[in-house]
Motif scaffolding. Structure first.
Motif, PDB file in Angstrom:
ATOM      1  N   CYS A  25       0.857  -1.176   0.000  1.00 24.80           N
ATOM      2  CA  CYS A  25       0.000   0.000   0.000  1.00 24.80           C
ATOM      3  C   CYS A  25       0.895   1.228   0.000  1.00 24.80           C
ATOM      4  O   CYS A  25       1.849   1.298   0.792  1.00 24.80           O
ATOM      5  CB  CYS A  25      -0.909  -0.014   1.224  1.00 24.80           C
ATOM      6  N   PHE A  26       0.611   2.185  -0.881  1.00 26.28           N
ATOM      7  CA  PHE A  26       1.501   3.329  -1.032  1.00 26.28           C
ATOM      8  C   PHE A  26       0.709   4.534  -1.529  1.00 26.28           C
ATOM      9  O   PHE A  26      -0.385   4.385  -2.082  1.00 26.28           O
ATOM     10  CB  PHE A  26       2.627   3.003  -2.024  1.00 26.28           C
ATOM     11  N   PRO A  27       1.240   5.747  -1.333  1.00 29.31           N
ATOM     12  CA  PRO A  27       0.581   6.933  -1.898  1.00 29.31           C
ATOM     13  C   PRO A  27       0.873   7.014  -3.400  1.00 29.31           C
ATOM     14  O   PRO A  27       2.031   7.085  -3.814  1.00 29.31           O
ATOM     15  CB  PRO A  27       1.218   8.096  -1.130  1.00 29.31           C
ATOM     16  N   LEU A  28      -0.169   6.980  -4.197  1.00 28.97           N
ATOM     17  CA  LEU A  28      -0.031   7.023  -5.657  1.00 28.97           C
ATOM     18  C   LEU A  28      -0.190   8.456  -6.134  1.00 28.97           C
ATOM     19  O   LEU A  28      -1.223   9.091  -5.901  1.00 28.97           O
ATOM     20  CB  LEU A  28      -1.089   6.122  -6.299  1.00 28.97           C
ATOM     21  N   ALA A  29       0.835   8.963  -6.797  1.00 27.47           N
ATOM     22  CA  ALA A  29       0.811  10.321  -7.341  1.00 27.47           C
ATOM     23  C   ALA A  29       0.290  10.279  -8.769  1.00 27.47           C
ATOM     24  O   ALA A  29       0.777   9.494  -9.598  1.00 27.47           O
ATOM     25  CB  ALA A  29       2.204  10.924  -7.299  1.00 27.47           C
ATOM     26  N   LEU A  30      -0.689  11.138  -9.057  1.00 27.39           N
ATOM     27  CA  LEU A  30      -1.323  11.160 -10.369  1.00 27.39           C
ATOM     28  C   LEU A  30      -1.536  12.594 -10.821  1.00 27.39           C
ATOM     29  O   LEU A  30      -1.667  13.500  -9.986  1.00 27.39           O
ATOM     30  CB  LEU A  30      -2.689  10.469 -10.312  1.00 27.39           C
ATOM     31  N   PRO A  31      -1.610  12.818 -12.146  1.00 31.14           N
ATOM     32  CA  PRO A  31      -2.073  14.136 -12.598  1.00 31.14           C
ATOM     33  C   PRO A  31      -3.507  14.340 -12.142  1.00 31.14           C
ATOM     34  O   PRO A  31      -4.294  13.381 -12.121  1.00 31.14           O
ATOM     35  CB  PRO A  31      -1.967  14.037 -14.127  1.00 31.14           C
ATOM     36  N   ASP A  32      -3.848  15.555 -11.762  1.00 29.98           N
ATOM     37  CA  ASP A  32      -5.208  15.818 -11.295  1.00 29.98           C
ATOM     38  C   ASP A  32      -6.145  15.824 -12.494  1.00 29.98           C
ATOM     39  O   ASP A  32      -6.269  16.818 -13.210  1.00 29.98           O
ATOM     40  CB  ASP A  32      -5.278  17.138 -10.539  1.00 29.98           C
ATOM     41  N   PHE A  33      -6.812  14.717 -12.701  1.00 25.85           N
ATOM     42  CA  PHE A  33      -7.675  14.533 -13.871  1.00 25.85           C
ATOM     43  C   PHE A  33      -9.113  14.956 -13.597  1.00 25.85           C
ATOM     44  O   PHE A  33      -9.955  14.921 -14.496  1.00 25.85           O
ATOM     45  CB  PHE A  33      -7.639  13.060 -14.313  1.00 25.85           C
ATOM     46  N   ARG A  34      -9.400  15.363 -12.374  1.00 25.06           N
ATOM     47  CA  ARG A  34     -10.784  15.700 -12.020  1.00 25.06           C
ATOM     48  C   ARG A  34     -11.333  16.905 -12.777  1.00 25.06           C
ATOM     49  O   ARG A  34     -12.493  16.850 -13.229  1.00 25.06           O
ATOM     50  CB  ARG A  34     -10.884  15.896 -10.508  1.00 25.06           C
ATOM     51  N   ALA A 146      -8.378   7.665   3.991  1.00 30.29           N
ATOM     52  CA  ALA A 146      -6.989   7.727   3.531  1.00 30.29           C
ATOM     53  C   ALA A 146      -6.247   6.582   4.213  1.00 30.29           C
ATOM     54  O   ALA A 146      -5.405   6.787   5.097  1.00 30.29           O
ATOM     55  CB  ALA A 146      -6.369   9.077   3.874  1.00 30.29           C
ATOM     56  N   PHE A 147      -6.573   5.354   3.838  1.00 29.38           N
ATOM     57  CA  PHE A 147      -6.043   4.188   4.545  1.00 29.38           C
ATOM     58  C   PHE A 147      -4.546   4.019   4.295  1.00 29.38           C
ATOM     59  O   PHE A 147      -3.992   4.526   3.307  1.00 29.38           O
ATOM     60  CB  PHE A 147      -6.805   2.919   4.145  1.00 29.38           C
ATOM     61  N   THR A 148      -3.889   3.303   5.184  1.00 29.21           N
ATOM     62  CA  THR A 148      -2.451   3.046   5.058  1.00 29.21           C
ATOM     63  C   THR A 148      -2.137   1.563   4.895  1.00 29.21           C
ATOM     64  O   THR A 148      -0.995   1.193   4.673  1.00 29.21           O
ATOM     65  CB  THR A 148      -1.690   3.590   6.275  1.00 29.21           C
ATOM     66  N   ALA A 149      -3.133   0.703   5.020  1.00 28.81           N
ATOM     67  CA  ALA A 149      -2.945  -0.735   4.817  1.00 28.81           C
ATOM     68  C   ALA A 149      -4.308  -1.353   4.551  1.00 28.81           C
ATOM     69  O   ALA A 149      -5.339  -0.815   4.956  1.00 28.81           O
ATOM     70  CB  ALA A 149      -2.292  -1.389   6.038  1.00 28.81           C
ATOM     71  N   ILE A 150      -4.305  -2.490   3.883  1.00 25.83           N
ATOM     72  CA  ILE A 150      -5.548  -3.208   3.613  1.00 25.83           C
ATOM     73  C   ILE A 150      -5.197  -4.666   3.360  1.00 25.83           C
ATOM     74  O   ILE A 150      -4.116  -4.969   2.826  1.00 25.83           O
ATOM     75  CB  ILE A 150      -6.302  -2.594   2.403  1.00 25.83           C
ATOM     76  N   ALA A 166      -7.041  -1.536  -4.555  1.00 19.11           N
ATOM     77  CA  ALA A 166      -7.940  -0.660  -3.796  1.00 19.11           C
ATOM     78  C   ALA A 166      -7.347   0.729  -3.776  1.00 19.11           C
ATOM     79  O   ALA A 166      -6.125   0.901  -3.750  1.00 19.11           O
ATOM     80  CB  ALA A 166      -8.125  -1.172  -2.367  1.00 19.11           C
ATOM     81  N   TRP A 167      -8.223   1.733  -3.826  1.00 19.39           N
ATOM     82  CA  TRP A 167      -7.740   3.100  -3.628  1.00 19.39           C
ATOM     83  C   TRP A 167      -8.726   3.856  -2.752  1.00 19.39           C
ATOM     84  O   TRP A 167      -9.888   3.474  -2.612  1.00 19.39           O
ATOM     85  CB  TRP A 167      -7.457   3.820  -4.933  1.00 19.39           C
ATOM     86  N   GLY A 168      -8.210   4.930  -2.135  1.00 17.42           N
ATOM     87  CA  GLY A 168      -8.997   5.656  -1.150  1.00 17.42           C
ATOM     88  C   GLY A 168      -9.160   7.123  -1.489  1.00 17.42           C
ATOM     89  O   GLY A 168      -9.190   7.507  -2.660  1.00 17.42           O
ATOM     90  N   ARG A 169      -9.224   7.931  -0.457  1.00 14.55           N
ATOM     91  CA  ARG A 169      -9.586   9.341  -0.605  1.00 14.55           C
ATOM     92  C   ARG A 169      -8.486  10.139  -1.297  1.00 14.55           C
ATOM     93  O   ARG A 169      -7.318  10.057  -0.946  1.00 14.55           O
ATOM     94  CB  ARG A 169      -9.868   9.933   0.786  1.00 14.55           C
ATOM     95  N   GLN A 177      -1.351  18.145  -9.403  1.00 13.37           N
ATOM     96  CA  GLN A 177      -1.194  16.743  -9.029  1.00 13.37           C
ATOM     97  C   GLN A 177      -2.162  16.394  -7.901  1.00 13.37           C
ATOM     98  O   GLN A 177      -2.625  17.271  -7.165  1.00 13.37           O
ATOM     99  CB  GLN A 177       0.242  16.465  -8.563  1.00 13.37           C
ATOM    100  N   LEU A 178      -2.472  15.115  -7.791  1.00 18.71           N
ATOM    101  CA  LEU A 178      -3.213  14.631  -6.634  1.00 18.71           C
ATOM    102  C   LEU A 178      -2.555  13.346  -6.149  1.00 18.71           C
ATOM    103  O   LEU A 178      -1.711  12.770  -6.820  1.00 18.71           O
ATOM    104  CB  LEU A 178      -4.698  14.425  -6.949  1.00 18.71           C
ATOM    105  N   GLU A 179      -2.954  12.925  -4.965  1.00 17.04           N
ATOM    106  CA  GLU A 179      -2.377  11.734  -4.351  1.00 17.04           C
ATOM    107  C   GLU A 179      -3.498  10.954  -3.681  1.00 17.04           C
ATOM    108  O   GLU A 179      -4.433  11.538  -3.143  1.00 17.04           O
ATOM    109  CB  GLU A 179      -1.329  12.149  -3.325  1.00 17.04           C
ATOM    110  N   LEU A 180      -3.405   9.637  -3.727  1.00 15.94           N
ATOM    111  CA  LEU A 180      -4.393   8.809  -3.076  1.00 15.94           C
ATOM    112  C   LEU A 180      -3.732   7.531  -2.592  1.00 15.94           C
ATOM    113  O   LEU A 180      -2.748   7.069  -3.175  1.00 15.94           O
ATOM    114  CB  LEU A 180      -5.549   8.479  -4.021  1.00 15.94           C
ATOM    115  N   PRO A 181      -4.238   6.953  -1.485  1.00 19.35           N
ATOM    116  CA  PRO A 181      -3.710   5.664  -1.057  1.00 19.35           C
ATOM    117  C   PRO A 181      -4.093   4.600  -2.070  1.00 19.35           C
ATOM    118  O   PRO A 181      -5.240   4.545  -2.526  1.00 19.35           O
ATOM    119  CB  PRO A 181      -4.373   5.434   0.300  1.00 19.35           C
TER     120      PRO A 181
END
Length: 215
Positions: A25-34, A146-150, A166-169, A177-181
């Motif tokens: 489980c890790f923070p995934l960095a993505l372009p803010d596509f919203r 914003a979970f840290t494990a699953i 799985a991904w979270g908030r 950029q945005l980030e999500l677990p």
């Protein structure tokens, strides 16, 4: 399958263990596509789902499965994901793949509406052939946390060959950029930490290609 044969000894090592699963489980960095989704009238979850599944097909190690005791490589994916129904109970949504993003999203939304309006568990997956059952990955979104494990359930500890994601908030990460677990669970005989790194980069690349198509 030449690529797999180079790691068959690794597969044999992990497949012989009580549990062959690797879970990161890790923070995934993505372009803010919203903002792009809002402009185009497309649901962000379904756009991200499309990007994740496109990435899975491009990172070969996530396409390996075990069928009738043999390692195979799937050639397609049947999209599926979890939803909650009117009683806030889990259900499963599945639909047929489309290469067209808008059609993919439309089918995903239709599948979500059907599954979320069902009180009983959607057993569509049970009608799949053994091969079709392998032509999927398990996807869940937990947008409230914003979970840290699953830990994902596995039908057989010795055969976690269908990857689970799985991904979270979402949270703002600045500079567009945005980030999500993000969690990846897979068979360690097929997937190492490096391949999870590859998948993360490919998801970001798929989203970038969606929101910034080449002229």
């Amino acid at each position: 399958m030449e690529k797999f044969e180079r790691r068959r000894d690794r597969f044999a090592l992990f497949d012989a263990m009580d549990s062959a699963a690797v879970n990161i489980c890790f923070p995934l960095a993505l372009p803010d596509f919203r903002p792009w989704c809002k402009q185009e009238g497309l649901a962000p979850f379904h756009v991200l789902l499309c990007a994740v599944l496109r990435a899975v097909l491009k990172v070969e190690n996530f396409r390996y499965r075990i069928l009738d005791g043999e390692v195979i490589r799937i050639e397609r994916l049947i999209p599926s994901f979890t939803v909650i129904n009117q009683h806030n109970d889990l259900n499963f949504a599945q639909f047929d793949w489309s290469d067209d993003l808008r059609e993919f999203v439309a089918r995903g939304i239709a599948a979500r509406e059907e599954a979320s309006n069902m009180e009983a568990l959607n057993m569509e997956y049970a009608a799949r052939t053994p091969l079709q059952a392998k032509e999927q990955v398990f996807v869940t979104c937990i947008p409230w946390l914003a979970f840290t494990a699953i830990q994902h359930p596995i039908a057989s500890l010795k055969q976690p060959d269908i990857p689970s994601f799985a991904w979270g908030r979402f949270k703002e990460a600045g500079a567009g950029q945005l980030e999500l677990p993000f969690s990846v669970q897979a068979h360690h005989g097929f997937v190492d930490g490096f391949h999870i790194h590859q998948l993360a980069g490919q998801i970001a690349a798929e989203l970038e290609a969606i929101i910034s198509p080449a002229a």
